[in-house]
Design a protein around this motif. Sequence first.
Motif, PDB file in Angstrom:
ATOM      1  N   GLY A 153      21.596  47.169   3.754  1.00 43.17           N
ATOM      2  CA  GLY A 153      20.512  47.938   3.457  1.00 43.17           C
ATOM      3  C   GLY A 153      19.266  47.003   3.200  1.00 43.17           C
ATOM      4  O   GLY A 153      18.182  47.571   4.097  1.00 43.17           O
ATOM      5  N   GLN A 189      20.818  57.566   4.508  1.00 42.78           N
ATOM      6  CA  GLN A 189      22.808  57.116   3.852  1.00 42.78           C
ATOM      7  C   GLN A 189      23.378  58.268   3.755  1.00 42.78           C
ATOM      8  O   GLN A 189      23.267  58.776   2.046  1.00 42.78           O
ATOM      9  CB  GLN A 189      22.354  55.509   2.868  1.00 42.78           C
ATOM     10  CG  GLN A 189      21.314  55.064   3.140  1.00 42.78           C
ATOM     11  CD  GLN A 189      21.195  53.124   3.936  1.00 42.78           C
ATOM     12  OE1 GLN A 189      21.635  53.190   3.700  1.00 42.78           O
ATOM     13  NE2 GLN A 189      20.615  53.632   5.041  1.00 42.78           N
ATOM     14  N   TRP A 219      27.918  55.717   6.009  1.00 42.69           N
ATOM     15  CA  TRP A 219      28.778  54.798   5.559  1.00 42.69           C
ATOM     16  C   TRP A 219      30.294  55.424   5.432  1.00 42.69           C
ATOM     17  O   TRP A 219      30.757  56.152   5.197  1.00 42.69           O
ATOM     18  CB  TRP A 219      28.021  53.653   4.654  1.00 42.69           C
ATOM     19  CG  TRP A 219      27.081  53.555   4.467  1.00 42.69           C
ATOM     20  CD1 TRP A 219      25.697  53.301   4.246  1.00 42.69           C
ATOM     21  CD2 TRP A 219      26.507  51.603   5.006  1.00 42.69           C
ATOM     22  NE1 TRP A 219      25.009  52.942   4.729  1.00 42.69           N
ATOM     23  CE2 TRP A 219      25.889  51.562   5.213  1.00 42.69           C
ATOM     24  CE3 TRP A 219      27.965  50.647   5.878  1.00 42.69           C
ATOM     25  CZ2 TRP A 219      24.484  50.627   5.425  1.00 42.69           C
ATOM     26  CZ3 TRP A 219      26.583  49.680   6.175  1.00 42.69           C
ATOM     27  CH2 TRP A 219      25.581  49.268   5.892  1.00 42.69           C
TER      28      TRP A 219
END
Length: 245
Positions: free
Chosen positions: A24, A3, A49
């Motif tokens: 997620g 991430q 993101w």
Amino acid sequence: MKQIYAFEKVDEYAKYQNIIEKFGKKLKEYQRILEENYSLSEMPKAIMWTTEELATTILSTIPIPAYTNKDIIYMSPDLPAWRQLFMKQLDGKALPHIRNFYENYSENHLMTILAHELTHHSDLFIDEFEDDRGDSIWFEEGMCQYLPRKLLLTEEEFEEITNVEMALVEVFNEKYGISPLDEFGSNSYEGSLSSIMYDYWRSYLAVKFLVEVRANNDIDMIFGEYQKWHKEGRKLPLTEYFELN
């Protein structure tokens, strides 16, 4: 899958932290379904993101803030920005019912956009990201719309977005209807937002028809025919092969 957070300020990450964490967890559940049933064997390396602005102006010039570039999924979790984007695709047309839908566009629907990007990594799709993908992109894009919606939305949510996109195809058909579906991808992300989305709406509806009507909900049959078309040398345009014309 790593991430990665690309925000200019710490408070921007804090603003979206909750929805990122929720998405997620949901994506892991969806990943398991793809692995068990839809030949997902290799995951992307990361999700990045970021904000709509960075996604569409700095990291890429693609006007939609969710896309896959090789092994990385880029995704904006900014729900209000997505609502504004979807309003923009209406080209100023009144359409009160459709406007109401997009003004209240939900997290559940936004989650299907993230899931769409993961679905692209299924081995059931023939073409790789670096390939030209000129003559069957409509099938992959339509299926990447259909599967997440069918698997993650409630029946009511699924029916509602289907009806909205059917109505939008009717509204924009006179303006964009001449373009064959097999040409989807030849000028990807060029033109107005409505012209780009028109092909996504049509692709989704074509795949939905193939699965639910032509194959009586046997999605494996449709994937089998798609792969047979490829193995036999793509002698016909895919829409013609599926007798969609």
